[in-house]
Write a protein that holds these residues in place. Sequence first.
Motif, PDB file in Angstrom:
ATOM      1  N   LEU A 195       0.852  -1.195   0.000  1.00 25.40           N
ATOM      2  CA  LEU A 195       0.000   0.000   0.000  1.00 25.40           C
ATOM      3  C   LEU A 195       0.880   1.235   0.000  1.00 25.40           C
ATOM      4  N   THR A 196       0.635   2.123  -0.946  1.00 30.12           N
ATOM      5  CA  THR A 196       1.445   3.337  -1.016  1.00 30.12           C
ATOM      6  C   THR A 196       0.584   4.492  -1.506  1.00 30.12           C
ATOM      7  N   ARG A 197       1.184   5.673  -1.638  1.00 27.58           N
ATOM      8  CA  ARG A 197       0.368   6.800  -2.070  1.00 27.58           C
ATOM      9  C   ARG A 197       1.196   7.857  -2.785  1.00 27.58           C
ATOM     10  N   GLU A 198       0.483   8.695  -3.542  1.00 28.25           N
ATOM     11  CA  GLU A 198       1.071   9.882  -4.177  1.00 28.25           C
ATOM     12  C   GLU A 198       0.186  11.071  -3.857  1.00 28.25           C
ATOM     13  N   PRO A 199       0.719  12.203  -3.504  1.00 29.11           N
ATOM     14  CA  PRO A 199       2.135  12.373  -3.183  1.00 29.11           C
ATOM     15  C   PRO A 199       2.426  11.843  -1.777  1.00 29.11           C
ATOM     16  N   GLY A 200       3.706  11.558  -1.513  1.00 29.85           N
ATOM     17  CA  GLY A 200       4.106  11.262  -0.136  1.00 29.85           C
ATOM     18  C   GLY A 200       4.432   9.821   0.170  1.00 29.85           C
ATOM     19  N   VAL A 246      -0.913  -1.297  -4.531  1.00 35.47           N
ATOM     20  CA  VAL A 246      -2.126  -0.481  -4.512  1.00 35.47           C
ATOM     21  C   VAL A 246      -1.708   0.925  -4.122  1.00 35.47           C
ATOM     22  N   SER A 247      -1.997   1.860  -4.998  1.00 37.30           N
ATOM     23  CA  SER A 247      -1.579   3.235  -4.760  1.00 37.30           C
ATOM     24  C   SER A 247      -2.796   4.144  -4.560  1.00 37.30           C
TER      25      SER A 247
END
Length: 200
Positions: free
Chosen positions: A28-33, A85-86
Amino acid sequence: MWVALEGGDGSGKSTQARLLADALGAVLTREPGGTAVGARIRALLLDPGTTALDARAEALLMAADRAQHMAEVVAPALAGGRDVVSDRSAWSSLAYQGYGRGLPVEALRRLSDWALGGRWPDLAVLIDVPADVADARLSAAGRAADRFEGEGDAFHRRVLDGFRTLASAQPDRWAVVDGTRPVEDVAARVLAVVRARAGA
Ligand code: TMP
């Protein structure tokens, strides 16, 4: 597979990204950051005290975050055989900086493509929530608005229309899920569309 959850502020896509990553056992990750450098870029971008930021500078900061995220998180995870999964992706730049701020969408597509080294998410899932519902959710949350949340209704409507336009232009790359349903129903629907596309 790399899946991006997309939608306007207050759409519930962060919750859905978490639930989907849990269900798939994905990173699990995200944009931005999504990286240490990205967290600093994110703080700058979301701070309401960052005033008079030029739209192109905003787009380039998003792209810088994206390049770092690809190099440090997404590419290694995919190379290691993990699903990713972003919570947001390059598509958000087309919706926010393009349709929202009025920058040319094709230029943002090229900039994003360069930041990504040509590798885009396999699937983007739009959690579609009408602007007034999203607005009511954000108000109910009762926390101070960040620099994007604090933009007016017209901006948020342009962003949502932009997402819908992008999704209908590339149905092979997008799925649209009604985000007004209860959280568990939305999660079940998201998982179903992801499984269907993964098997396709
Ligand atoms: P989040 O709070 O949904 O994680 O995202 C932070 C904000 O950044 C959100 O309001 C959308 C905005 N954003 C852009 O304007 N362009 C982008 O490319 C991305 C990834 C996010």
